[in-house]
Design a protein around this motif. Sequence first.
Motif, PDB file in Angstrom:
ATOM      1  N   PRO A  59       0.834  -1.211   0.000  1.00 34.92           N
ATOM      2  CA  PRO A  59       0.000   0.000   0.000  1.00 34.92           C
ATOM      3  C   PRO A  59       0.862   1.253   0.000  1.00 34.92           C
ATOM      4  O   PRO A  59       1.978   1.271   0.523  1.00 34.92           O
ATOM      5  N   ASN A  60       0.358   2.295  -0.586  1.00 34.08           N
ATOM      6  CA  ASN A  60       1.097   3.550  -0.679  1.00 34.08           C
ATOM      7  C   ASN A  60       1.055   4.249   0.673  1.00 34.08           C
ATOM      8  O   ASN A  60      -0.005   4.643   1.148  1.00 34.08           O
ATOM      9  N   LEU A  61       2.208   4.394   1.329  1.00 30.49           N
ATOM     10  CA  LEU A  61       2.327   5.045   2.627  1.00 30.49           C
ATOM     11  C   LEU A  61       3.252   6.233   2.482  1.00 30.49           C
ATOM     12  O   LEU A  61       4.264   6.173   1.784  1.00 30.49           O
ATOM     13  N   ASP A  62       2.895   7.320   3.187  1.00 33.44           N
ATOM     14  CA  ASP A  62       3.772   8.476   3.152  1.00 33.44           C
ATOM     15  C   ASP A  62       4.925   8.269   4.144  1.00 33.44           C
ATOM     16  O   ASP A  62       4.919   7.329   4.939  1.00 33.44           O
ATOM     17  N   PRO A  63       5.942   9.122   4.105  1.00 36.49           N
ATOM     18  CA  PRO A  63       7.118   8.916   4.978  1.00 36.49           C
ATOM     19  C   PRO A  63       6.764   8.897   6.453  1.00 36.49           C
ATOM     20  O   PRO A  63       7.372   8.169   7.229  1.00 36.49           O
ATOM     21  N   ARG A  64       5.784   9.678   6.901  1.00 32.89           N
ATOM     22  CA  ARG A  64       5.442   9.673   8.326  1.00 32.89           C
ATOM     23  C   ARG A  64       4.860   8.332   8.760  1.00 32.89           C
ATOM     24  O   ARG A  64       5.177   7.820   9.829  1.00 32.89           O
ATOM     25  N   GLN A  65       4.019   7.739   7.882  1.00 34.15           N
ATOM     26  CA  GLN A  65       3.454   6.433   8.221  1.00 34.15           C
ATOM     27  C   GLN A  65       4.528   5.349   8.233  1.00 34.15           C
ATOM     28  O   GLN A  65       4.525   4.467   9.095  1.00 34.15           O
ATOM     29  N   LEU A  66       5.462   5.408   7.260  1.00 30.17           N
ATOM     30  CA  LEU A  66       6.538   4.420   7.245  1.00 30.17           C
ATOM     31  C   LEU A  66       7.420   4.548   8.487  1.00 30.17           C
ATOM     32  O   LEU A  66       7.832   3.547   9.076  1.00 30.17           O
ATOM     33  N   ALA A  67       7.673   5.797   8.914  1.00 30.66           N
ATOM     34  CA  ALA A  67       8.487   5.986  10.114  1.00 30.66           C
ATOM     35  C   ALA A  67       7.773   5.444  11.339  1.00 30.66           C
ATOM     36  O   ALA A  67       8.379   4.843  12.232  1.00 30.66           O
ATOM     37  N   GLY A  68       6.446   5.621  11.402  1.00 35.87           N
ATOM     38  CA  GLY A  68       5.700   5.068  12.519  1.00 35.87           C
ATOM     39  C   GLY A  68       5.703   3.555  12.527  1.00 35.87           C
ATOM     40  O   GLY A  68       5.780   2.930  13.583  1.00 35.87           O
ATOM     41  N   LEU A  69       5.652   2.935  11.327  1.00 38.69           N
ATOM     42  CA  LEU A  69       5.704   1.477  11.264  1.00 38.69           C
ATOM     43  C   LEU A  69       7.061   0.942  11.697  1.00 38.69           C
ATOM     44  O   LEU A  69       7.148  -0.099  12.353  1.00 38.69           O
ATOM     45  N   ARG A  70       8.125   1.633  11.328  1.00 36.77           N
ATOM     46  CA  ARG A  70       9.462   1.156  11.692  1.00 36.77           C
ATOM     47  C   ARG A  70       9.704   1.241  13.197  1.00 36.77           C
ATOM     48  O   ARG A  70      10.522   0.510  13.747  1.00 36.77           O
ATOM     49  N   LYS A  71       9.019   2.166  13.890  1.00 28.23           N
ATOM     50  CA  LYS A  71       9.210   2.302  15.337  1.00 28.23           C
ATOM     51  C   LYS A  71       8.571   1.160  16.122  1.00 28.23           C
ATOM     52  O   LYS A  71       8.923   0.928  17.271  1.00 28.23           O
ATOM     53  N   LEU A  72       7.596   0.463  15.515  1.00 25.41           N
ATOM     54  CA  LEU A  72       6.929  -0.615  16.239  1.00 25.41           C
ATOM     55  C   LEU A  72       7.868  -1.806  16.395  1.00 25.41           C
ATOM     56  O   LEU A  72       8.611  -2.150  15.475  1.00 25.41           O
ATOM     57  N   PRO A  73       7.863  -2.491  17.533  1.00 27.64           N
ATOM     58  CA  PRO A  73       8.730  -3.678  17.704  1.00 27.64           C
ATOM     59  C   PRO A  73       8.227  -4.844  16.875  1.00 27.64           C
ATOM     60  O   PRO A  73       7.080  -4.874  16.426  1.00 27.64           O
ATOM     61  N   ASP A  74       9.139  -5.799  16.609  1.00 31.38           N
ATOM     62  CA  ASP A  74       8.803  -6.991  15.855  1.00 31.38           C
ATOM     63  C   ASP A  74       8.049  -7.934  16.790  1.00 31.38           C
ATOM     64  O   ASP A  74       8.635  -8.800  17.444  1.00 31.38           O
ATOM     65  N   LEU A  75       6.716  -7.775  16.843  1.00 31.98           N
ATOM     66  CA  LEU A  75       5.923  -8.559  17.773  1.00 31.98           C
ATOM     67  C   LEU A  75       5.904 -10.033  17.400  1.00 31.98           C
ATOM     68  O   LEU A  75       5.808 -10.907  18.258  1.00 31.98           O
ATOM     69  N   ALA A  76       5.976 -10.339  16.089  1.00 35.02           N
ATOM     70  CA  ALA A  76       5.968 -11.741  15.682  1.00 35.02           C
ATOM     71  C   ALA A  76       7.220 -12.456  16.174  1.00 35.02           C
ATOM     72  O   ALA A  76       7.184 -13.619  16.565  1.00 35.02           O
ATOM     73  N   ALA A  77       8.368 -11.758  16.172  1.00 32.19           N
ATOM     74  CA  ALA A  77       9.597 -12.384  16.653  1.00 32.19           C
ATOM     75  C   ALA A  77       9.542 -12.626  18.153  1.00 32.19           C
ATOM     76  O   ALA A  77      10.201 -13.527  18.671  1.00 32.19           O
ATOM     77  N   LEU A  78       8.770 -11.828  18.870  1.00 32.63           N
ATOM     78  CA  LEU A  78       8.644 -12.007  20.312  1.00 32.63           C
ATOM     79  C   LEU A  78       7.529 -12.979  20.686  1.00 32.63           C
ATOM     80  O   LEU A  78       7.189 -13.091  21.851  1.00 32.63           O
ATOM     81  N   ASP A  79       6.958 -13.639  19.684  1.00 36.02           N
ATOM     82  CA  ASP A  79       5.864 -14.575  19.918  1.00 36.02           C
ATOM     83  C   ASP A  79       4.684 -13.866  20.570  1.00 36.02           C
ATOM     84  O   ASP A  79       4.002 -14.402  21.436  1.00 36.02           O
ATOM     85  N   ARG A  80       4.468 -12.596  20.180  1.00 36.02           N
ATOM     86  CA  ARG A  80       3.370 -11.799  20.725  1.00 36.02           C
ATOM     87  C   ARG A  80       2.588 -11.150  19.592  1.00 36.02           C
ATOM     88  O   ARG A  80       2.183 -10.008  19.671  1.00 36.02           O
ATOM     89  N   ALA A  81       2.447 -11.902  18.503  1.00 34.66           N
ATOM     90  CA  ALA A  81       1.808 -11.308  17.336  1.00 34.66           C
ATOM     91  C   ALA A  81       0.350 -10.963  17.603  1.00 34.66           C
ATOM     92  O   ALA A  81      -0.216 -10.105  16.948  1.00 34.66           O
ATOM     93  N   GLY A  82      -0.277 -11.635  18.561  1.00 37.19           N
ATOM     94  CA  GLY A  82      -1.681 -11.358  18.843  1.00 37.19           C
ATOM     95  C   GLY A  82      -1.914 -10.288  19.872  1.00 37.19           C
ATOM     96  O   GLY A  82      -3.049 -10.044  20.256  1.00 37.19           O
ATOM     97  N   GLU A  83      -0.853  -9.626  20.368  1.00 34.99           N
ATOM     98  CA  GLU A  83      -0.988  -8.618  21.407  1.00 34.99           C
ATOM     99  C   GLU A  83      -0.731  -7.231  20.832  1.00 34.99           C
ATOM    100  O   GLU A  83      -0.036  -7.068  19.835  1.00 34.99           O
ATOM    101  N   LEU A  84      -1.273  -6.251  21.499  1.00 34.57           N
ATOM    102  CA  LEU A  84      -1.056  -4.865  21.111  1.00 34.57           C
ATOM    103  C   LEU A  84       0.176  -4.328  21.819  1.00 34.57           C
ATOM    104  O   LEU A  84       0.566  -4.825  22.879  1.00 34.57           O
TER     105      LEU A  84
END
Length: 215
Positions: A59-84
């Motif tokens: 999906p087309n994301l602007d730079p601010r949205q991409l920066a916000g996505l990169r700040k989120l931790p890798d929840l799947a690697a922590l076995d917490r993909a179902g948690e917020l």
Amino acid sequence: MTTPARAFDFQAMIQELRANRRTQAALVAFALVLAFALYTILAPEAPRTRRATPAGTGPNLDPRQLAGLRKLPDLAALDRAGELPPGAKVQRDLFLFEAPPPPPKPVKPPPPPPPPTPEELERQRLALEKAAEFAGRPQNLRYLGFFKGNPAGLVGAFMKGEEPVTLVQGTLVGDRWKLVSILETRAEFQNTKYPDLRMVLEARDASGGAPVNQF
């Protein structure tokens, strides 16, 4: 009469399989297809590897949205993909959707004032009566001076419009206004119902204009 069906001849089928190469090839192909089908159904599912999405296909994301996505931790690697993520990291909507402000809290109206007490009602009634009495004072009189009459005593000289009027001290003017004092420069009237209501007329010369009524 119909001819009865012949019984299955196993020996003839074996002889056909040994002599005919096409039958042999068909049997081998059938065995391979059956084995593959059984493997597909019974074999455990192989782990699926994640494929990176090439740039430009997501999906087309602007730079601010991409920066916000990169700040989120890798929840799947922590076995917490179902948690917020923790509440401290969820500052606002990731995609910056502007929501309308919440409605203001309803303001509780102030309580109605208490009804007046009997004492307050009596004070209001008395104030209205005094105001009505003071409105009926003889304010159309203009004081000129006084002279001594015999045997009447002090007599005040007044003007009521263009007509001269003489009043002896103690005379009742109107319903309840009594001339109680006659001096050289002023005359004073008092209400007989409410003695605290008084009116003072000061003497003026011919060019002085209207009299002064004091309460």
